[in-house]
Structure formats: C-alpha cells, structure tokens
Motif scaffolding. Structure first.
Motif, PDB file in Angstrom:
ATOM      1  N   LYS A  49      83.199  28.196 -38.253  1.00  5.03           N
ATOM      2  CA  LYS A  49      82.303  29.192 -38.858  1.00  5.03           C
ATOM      3  C   LYS A  49      82.272  30.475 -38.036  1.00  5.03           C
ATOM      4  O   LYS A  49      82.263  31.579 -38.594  1.00  5.03           O
ATOM      5  CB  LYS A  49      80.893  28.608 -38.996  1.00  5.03           C
ATOM      6  CG  LYS A  49      80.783  27.518 -40.058  1.00  5.03           C
ATOM      7  CD  LYS A  49      79.365  26.983 -40.170  1.00  5.03           C
ATOM      8  CE  LYS A  49      79.247  25.941 -41.278  1.00  5.03           C
ATOM      9  NZ  LYS A  49      77.873  25.404 -41.393  1.00  5.03           N
ATOM     10  N   ARG A  50      82.273  30.327 -36.712  1.00  4.55           N
ATOM     11  CA  ARG A  50      82.285  31.532 -35.862  1.00  4.55           C
ATOM     12  C   ARG A  50      83.585  32.309 -36.049  1.00  4.55           C
ATOM     13  O   ARG A  50      83.580  33.550 -36.055  1.00  4.55           O
ATOM     14  CB  ARG A  50      82.096  31.142 -34.391  1.00  4.55           C
ATOM     15  CG  ARG A  50      80.691  30.682 -34.047  1.00  4.55           C
ATOM     16  CD  ARG A  50      80.495  30.577 -32.535  1.00  4.55           C
ATOM     17  NE  ARG A  50      81.353  29.573 -31.945  1.00  4.55           N
ATOM     18  CZ  ARG A  50      81.027  28.288 -31.817  1.00  4.55           C
ATOM     19  NH1 ARG A  50      79.853  27.863 -32.271  1.00  4.55           N
ATOM     20  NH2 ARG A  50      81.862  27.425 -31.252  1.00  4.55           N
ATOM     21  N   THR A  51      84.692  31.590 -36.185  1.00  6.17           N
ATOM     22  CA  THR A  51      85.977  32.257 -36.418  1.00  6.17           C
ATOM     23  C   THR A  51      85.967  33.004 -37.740  1.00  6.17           C
ATOM     24  O   THR A  51      86.421  34.155 -37.828  1.00  6.17           O
ATOM     25  CB  THR A  51      87.118  31.218 -36.400  1.00  6.17           C
ATOM     26  OG1 THR A  51      87.127  30.552 -35.138  1.00  6.17           O
ATOM     27  CG2 THR A  51      88.461  31.892 -36.621  1.00  6.17           C
ATOM     28  N   LEU A  52      85.436  32.377 -38.788  1.00  2.00           N
ATOM     29  CA  LEU A  52      85.358  33.036 -40.095  1.00  2.00           C
ATOM     30  C   LEU A  52      84.465  34.272 -40.025  1.00  2.00           C
ATOM     31  O   LEU A  52      84.811  35.330 -40.570  1.00  2.00           O
ATOM     32  CB  LEU A  52      84.820  32.053 -41.143  1.00  2.00           C
ATOM     33  CG  LEU A  52      85.743  30.883 -41.518  1.00  2.00           C
ATOM     34  CD1 LEU A  52      85.024  29.914 -42.446  1.00  2.00           C
ATOM     35  CD2 LEU A  52      87.013  31.392 -42.174  1.00  2.00           C
ATOM     36  N   ASP A  53      83.327  34.145 -39.348  1.00  2.00           N
ATOM     37  CA  ASP A  53      82.409  35.289 -39.220  1.00  2.00           C
ATOM     38  C   ASP A  53      83.085  36.456 -38.512  1.00  2.00           C
ATOM     39  O   ASP A  53      82.987  37.616 -38.935  1.00  2.00           O
ATOM     40  CB  ASP A  53      81.151  34.872 -38.450  1.00  2.00           C
ATOM     41  CG  ASP A  53      80.294  33.883 -39.230  1.00  2.00           C
ATOM     42  OD1 ASP A  53      80.484  33.791 -40.464  1.00  2.00           O
ATOM     43  OD2 ASP A  53      79.460  33.203 -38.617  1.00  2.00           O
ATOM     44  N   MET A 109      86.341  37.107 -38.101  1.00  5.29           N
ATOM     45  CA  MET A 109      87.471  37.688 -38.838  1.00  5.29           C
ATOM     46  C   MET A 109      86.991  38.458 -40.066  1.00  5.29           C
ATOM     47  O   MET A 109      87.595  39.468 -40.441  1.00  5.29           O
ATOM     48  CB  MET A 109      88.447  36.580 -39.237  1.00  5.29           C
ATOM     49  CG  MET A 109      89.082  35.874 -38.043  1.00  5.29           C
ATOM     50  SD  MET A 109      90.349  34.661 -38.479  1.00  5.29           S
ATOM     51  CE  MET A 109      91.717  35.735 -38.883  1.00  5.29           C
ATOM     52  N   LEU A 110      85.899  38.008 -40.683  1.00  2.00           N
ATOM     53  CA  LEU A 110      85.330  38.764 -41.799  1.00  2.00           C
ATOM     54  C   LEU A 110      84.770  40.098 -41.316  1.00  2.00           C
ATOM     55  O   LEU A 110      84.950  41.147 -41.947  1.00  2.00           O
ATOM     56  CB  LEU A 110      84.231  37.947 -42.487  1.00  2.00           C
ATOM     57  CG  LEU A 110      84.684  36.830 -43.433  1.00  2.00           C
ATOM     58  CD1 LEU A 110      83.491  35.988 -43.866  1.00  2.00           C
ATOM     59  CD2 LEU A 110      85.389  37.409 -44.662  1.00  2.00           C
ATOM     60  N   GLU A 111      84.094  40.057 -40.170  1.00  2.00           N
ATOM     61  CA  GLU A 111      83.488  41.269 -39.618  1.00  2.00           C
ATOM     62  C   GLU A 111      84.542  42.301 -39.239  1.00  2.00           C
ATOM     63  O   GLU A 111      84.354  43.505 -39.429  1.00  2.00           O
ATOM     64  CB  GLU A 111      82.652  40.899 -38.395  1.00  2.00           C
ATOM     65  CG  GLU A 111      81.900  42.069 -37.783  1.00  2.00           C
ATOM     66  CD  GLU A 111      81.060  41.653 -36.587  1.00  2.00           C
ATOM     67  OE1 GLU A 111      80.615  42.533 -35.845  1.00  2.00           O
ATOM     68  OE2 GLU A 111      80.853  40.429 -36.398  1.00  2.00           O
ATOM     69  N   ASN A 112      85.680  41.826 -38.722  1.00  2.00           N
ATOM     70  CA  ASN A 112      86.742  42.734 -38.293  1.00  2.00           C
ATOM     71  C   ASN A 112      87.729  43.074 -39.405  1.00  2.00           C
ATOM     72  O   ASN A 112      88.691  43.801 -39.178  1.00  2.00           O
ATOM     73  CB  ASN A 112      87.512  42.117 -37.115  1.00  2.00           C
ATOM     74  CG  ASN A 112      86.648  41.949 -35.886  1.00  2.00           C
ATOM     75  OD1 ASN A 112      85.740  42.744 -35.645  1.00  2.00           O
ATOM     76  ND2 ASN A 112      86.910  40.912 -35.105  1.00  2.00           N
ATOM     77  N   GLY A 113      87.492  42.539 -40.594  1.00  5.70           N
ATOM     78  CA  GLY A 113      88.365  42.839 -41.718  1.00  5.70           C
ATOM     79  C   GLY A 113      89.731  42.183 -41.623  1.00  5.70           C
ATOM     80  O   GLY A 113      90.698  42.647 -42.229  1.00  5.70           O
TER      81      GLY A 113
END
Length: 683
Positions: free
Chosen positions: A671-675, A677-681
């Motif tokens: 979940k932290r990885t997804l968060d 990578m989503l934040e950084n586009g």
C-alpha cells in the motif's frame, strides 16, 4: 592560588641558586677549619650572615617572582586569547560532557549566540550527540559533515588532555590535573561543494533515442504523408533536446543520438521524461501512436564509457517493451515510463534469423541442456519441451533440467514418464546436469532472463555456450555473455516463441501430440485462455500446435482444479479489499495446498473482472516468503510496481517475493508503494 602553583625546571633552579651556593660554601668552610681555626670561625660568621640575607630574600622575593610570572602568563594568555577570538576559523572549547565553555568570535557569528554561551553542543548541532564526541577510552579525534543554515561544514573534534598539557609545561607540575577538554573546529566547505557540483553538472551525458514502432506507424499513414509524420517527430525530438541546451543528431531513420549536460538529465528526471508522452501526440491521421525509447548513460570515467552505458540503457528499454526511459550509471539503473502496451511485430524475420542461429549453435555441440525458472509453470516446461524436440530433430542428445517436480506441471511431466517414445533421462536434476555440462554442451534457458531465479544458477557457470529465449521484460539483473539472446516482450509466452522457432529450425518439422499439448498449455496459461496479450502470431502459433496434434479438451482436463483449490481461490476473491477505488488487494490462505502461489495468481486474474479495477494484488504466504501476484489489463503497469518491491514481470502480469516479513507487513508495504507511485505520477 599562588601557594598551589608548584614551580619546576629551570626557573625553580634559578630561584634556589643562592641556597645551593650557600651549601657549597659550607663545604668550603669545613675545609678551612682544617687549615686554620680562626679563618674557619670568620668564614662561619660570614656564612651565617649569607644565609640570613639569602633566605630572607628568597622568602621575601618568591611571592614577587610568582606575581611577575603570573602577570606574564596572564598577558601572554590574553594575547593568545585575543588571537583565538579573532581567528577566522570558528573554534570552541567543550567540557568532556559536551558543554560549551568558550567560543571565539567566528564561531559565535555562525551559531548566532552571544559570548558566554554555556549549553551543550548538541543544542547547536543536533547531529553531534554526546556519543559522537571523542571519548577518554577511544580515539582522540573525530570528523563529521553537517549542514547548518544552508551551509555545509566539516566539523573536527579533538580531545585535549589536561594532564598532557601540564606535562608539557615548563612552569607547573602535572600532579592533580585530570580529565580533558574538546576543541571544536568548523571548516566551511560550501563554496568547494558548489564548485564540485557545478563541475559535476557540466559533465557529459550521452542519450540514445529510438522510435519503437517506426515501420508499424508508417504502415497506417498514406505514402504521401509519411515524410510529414517523420518531419514532425524529428522536430519534436530536436526541439525538446535543444530546450535543455543539448545536441540531437539523427543517426538512422528511427535512431537519434543526444549529447547534453548532466544537469539537463536531472531536469529530464524532474519532468519524468515527458517527451515520451509528447511524441504520442503527433498525429496526422496515423492509426497507431508513435512511441519512443530513451537510454541515457552518465557518471562514467570516460566519454566512451558513458556512450556504452547509453547503449546498455537503450537495450534495456527496448527489452522491457519500449515507451520508456532508462538511465544507467556505474551504481544504478533507473526506469521511467513504460505505461504503454508493447506493439506486436507482424514480421517473423527476427524469429527466422534467431532460429537459424540456434540451429547453428546446437549442431556445433554434442549435447543440449534445457532449463527454465525455479518453480516452473506450464510455459517454462512447455518451452523446454519444444527446445528438446529441436535438439532431437538435429540429432543431438538433450536433457530437461527439473530439480523439484512442482504440482502445477505434474500432469505435463506425467506425459513423458514411462513413455517408451522418450528416453528415461529426458528429465534430470541439478546435480546430474552439472555433471553432464562441459565444453561441448549448450545450455538453453527458457522463460527467464534473471540468473538468480533459474532452476540451477550454478549451471550457467559450467556451460560456456548459453542461449536465452524469454518473453519477460528485462530488468537490472540479466544473463550476461549469452551466445544467443532472443528476448521479445511483445510475445504472449515463451511457448509462442519456441513454436515459431520450431517452424524455421527444420523444414516440415513434426512434433508429437504430447509435446504439442505441453506447448499449447503454456500459451493458454500465460494468455489466460487467450484473453491477455493474445496477438495474431499467438493464434498462428496455436494453430501450428493444433495441426501437430494439440488437443484443447485434453489440455483443459490437465489443468482442472481440485475442489479445495477452487474454494481457496473463491475465498481470496470474496475477501478482496478495494483500495484507492481502483486496486483490489486480497490474501490467499491456502497453506495446506501444494501450489498456493498459483491459486493466488488465478485469484488475481479473477479480480480483474470487477468493474473499475485497474490492477489486482493477491498475497500468499508460502515456504517462509510472502508471494505477491499482480495483474492488470491495460491501464496500470504492474511490472514497475513489482520492481519497486524487488520483483518483476510483464506490464500486465508481474510478481515479487518478500522475505522476513509477515503477510500483514507485506500488505502495508504494498500500500505504501502504491501511495508513493500514485503521488509521484509513476503509475
């Protein structure tokens, strides 16, 4: 204070010189008495007067001498103190516990504290804690780098022993002096670092830019407009590189060389190589958007090494499916982009060339070993069977390396065990393979290009001739120095690639139904019944296998699930959590099943059928590791997500393994990885 100070050395001898002369005169007086008593009496009287005057002067003048010495020392100390206070180097003295007891003007100006600051050094520089100060039982000096108010300093700490200071003094005795002080020096290296950074920013970076689908894109454009499409792409690429003060030169019809500063590469990274998306906007009626791959090499020792890095980077970008940028340095490889589906190549020229090369390699050796990845699946074993058939057709002895039989491929292996059409040593273990390996042996690695996860990594060292056939996107770790490497990420499976090679290796080659079933199974499993990455060439390969006896019904029966596994998959699907409204995350609790990771992968495929879901992740705890199976359709590149967590795979299907963590911790890390990578586009 004056009474506690003990004199020593030459100054002590000088003050007591008169007393020493009086003692010498006493000896002379004794000698005179032996010669003449009256002369001795006279000399004795003189001695009494001498000692009276000398002792009187000694005790009377000693305090005066001490006062003069103290005055001199004070004046000398004031001069030294003045010099230290005005010294340009920031300087401070600390007690052994780190408390500041004295600072000079330069130090006070840096820390913005008045004279007489008496707090701990940690209150000024939090990184310099008490345990980082020179200790009485450890080294006498320490050095650290720190940043303070935007400036960069080197802090030197030096221990000053009070006893050693007293020992080196010519005036005071060392008795009673214990403990130590700590001298602190601050050296401002901000300007030096800025200069070094400026030199580094101006260093050369080499970039290679390739058009991924040049021929395919032109095929969808009218012939009279093709030159316009190429001109627009050229202008877009040249203008983009020029905006970063770089130079771009077209080498071939679909290849560019870019020269720029390292600072420009940092700006490209900040924009996440938006040229990848800008080129896709070029449209003059072409049905297919043009995509590019970028490879950048920097931080090499020479310009030639940077160029070699850029070539390696572009090879990685193309090997991973294109539409991405790769930066290679001596220490690391960084990936950007890679969100588009790989375009299937319509031409089979490459397959024909590789097939002829493979035939030459095999005919030049006496024996062939075929190896897949650890915990093999249907695609890995099916491709190995295809290479086994090629070797037999070319009249060479062949073996498939399979150390541990996995339940997932047990129905396929049973087709060959006890079959009189095949030799008993068709399938051998790791140790047998190592013993069989030699200079006249070629090792063919299928369905994997990462050496650490092959069935027998040691076998790569024993075989000088290695061939790699794989359809996975390449990562940082690859099999190096391969005699022949055929890695095509566009292919649906390794069995599809081997099926094409089979048709070009030998004219009118025929394969047995058992072999056709195995290869057809590999295609079917990897495409999820021809629903994922199934292109024209996929169906052509399947048609070839059908013509050679592959039976769809027989294959389907081989891979039917038992009731317990089916229930475990259904349970994983039913407990799925919707995360960020576009991801599904679930746990597969199938510890008592022989192949829980396969159940997890199947559950991940099922979860993609939920409307609005872009990617699915299923976690399975198996053999002390947490296995994560990731699946997507076309909107999210799960390969880059799994690579971030130490794994890899395809754009639509990827996985990773995590050791030393529980399944709940692994879910948190996902979940932290997804968060992030989503934040950084990045996805």
């Amino acid at each position: 204070m004056k009474k506690r100070i003990k004199l020593k050395g030459r100054i002590k001898s000088y003050i007591q010189f008169g007393i020493y002369l009086g003692l010498l005169l006493c000896i002379v007086d004794v000698a005179v008495f032996t010669i003449d008593i009256r002369a001795g009496i006279i000399l004795t009287g003189y001695l009494i007067c001498y000692f009276a005057v000398t002792l009187s002067l000694y005790f009377r003048n000693r305090p005066l001498v001490m006062n003069e010495l103290i005055s001199f020392a004070t004046e000398y100390g004031q001069i030294q103190k003045k010099l230290l206070r005005d010294l340009d180097v920031p300087y401070a003295l600390l007690e052994d516990n780190g408390k500041v007891i004295w600072t000079n003007s330069a130090f006070e100006a840096i820390v913005h504290q008045p004279k007489g600051y008496k707090k701990s050094i940690t209150s000024l520089f939090p990184t310099i804690t008490k345990d980082r100060l020179p200790d009485a039982n450890e080294v006498d000096e320490a050095q650290y780098e720190l940043e303070y108010e935007g400036n960069e300093y080197v802090v030197k700490l030096k221990k000053i022993s009070l006893q050693e200071m007293a020992e080196h003094s010519d005036m005071i005795d060392e008795e009673g002096y214990e403990g130590f002080l700590t001298a602190v020096y601050l050296y401002d290296e901000t300007a030096l670092h800025i200069a070094l950074q400026e030199v580094d920013d101006q260093s050369l970076a080499v970039g290679m830019i390739y058009l991924d689908n040049y021929d395919e894109a032109l095929d969808g454009v009218e012939e009279v407009r093709r030159s316009l499409l190429i001109a627009l792409i050229d202008r877009k690429v040249n203008k983009y590189i020029s905006s970063f003060d770089g130079i771009c030169k077209k080498l071939e019809k679909d290849k560019y060389l870019a020269i720029m500063r390292k600072r420009a590469v940092a700006q490209l990274q900040e924009s996440r190589f938006d040229l990848l998306e800008e080129v896709k906007t070029v449209n003059i009626g072409n049905e297919m958007a043009v995509t590019i791959s970028i490879g950048v090499g920097l931080d090499g020792l020479t310009y030639a090494q940077n160029y070699e890095f850029s070539r390696n980077a572009i090879d990685l970008a193309l090997g991973r499916g294109g539409d991405q940028a790769v930066i290679k340095t001596p220490e690391s490889i960084t990936y950007y982009g890679g969100k588009s589906q790989q375009v299937e190549k319509n031409t089979r020229v490459k397959a024909r060339v590789k097939a002829h090369a493979l035939r030459e390699i095999i005919t030049g050796k006496d024996q062939v070993l075929v190896m897949g990845h650890r915990m093999p699946d249907a695609d890995s074993f099916g491709a190995a069977v295809g290479i086994y058939r090629i070797a037999l057709t070319l009249g060479r002895k062949a073996h498939i390396v399979l150390n541990d039989q996995v339940p997932a491929i047990e129905p396929m292996v049973e087709l060959f065990k006890g079959n009189t059409e095949y030799e008993g040593d068709m399938i051998i273990g790791n140790q047998q393979a190592i013993e069989a390996a030699g200079s006249n042996t070629v090792l063919v690695v299928v369905d994997v290009n990462k050496p650490s996860i092959t069935e027998c990594p040691d076998l790569l060292r024993y075989c000088k001739s290695v061939v790699v056939l794989d359809h996975h996107r390449q990562g940082t770790e690859t099999i190096e120095n391969a005699t022949l490497s055929y890695v095509e990420p566009y292919a649906s499976s390794s069995c599809e690639m081997v099926s094409e090679i089979l048709q070009y290796t030998y004219d009118n080659i025929r394969i047995r139904p058992e072999e056709a079933d195995c290869m057809y199974s590999g295609i079917m499993i990897d495409t999820n019944n021809f629903m994922i990455k199934a292109g024209v060439r996929t169906f052509e390969a399947a048609a070839f296998l059908r013509r050679n006896g592959a039976d769809v019904t027989r294959v389907r029966k081989m891979f039917r699930e038992d009731a317990q596994g089916y229930k475990a998959k259904a349970d994983a699907v039913s407990q799925a959590e919707i995360y960020k409204q576009c991801f599904t995350i679930s746990i597969c609790t199938a510890e008592d099943l022989p192949n829980p990771t396969i159940i997890g992968a199947q559950a991940a495929n099922e979860l993609l059928n939920i409307r609005g879901i872009k990617a699915s992740f299923v976690l399975t705890d198996f053999q002390g590791k947490v296995h994560i199976s990731a699946r997507s359709i076309d909107e999210v590149n799960v390969q880059v997500i799994m690579e971030r967590m130490g794994g890899g795979g395809h754009l639509n299907a990827a996985a990773c393994q995590m050791e030393g963590v529980g399944i709940i911790e692994a879910m948190g890390a996902l979940k932290r990885t997804l968060d992030s990578m989503l934040e950084n586009g990045e996805i």
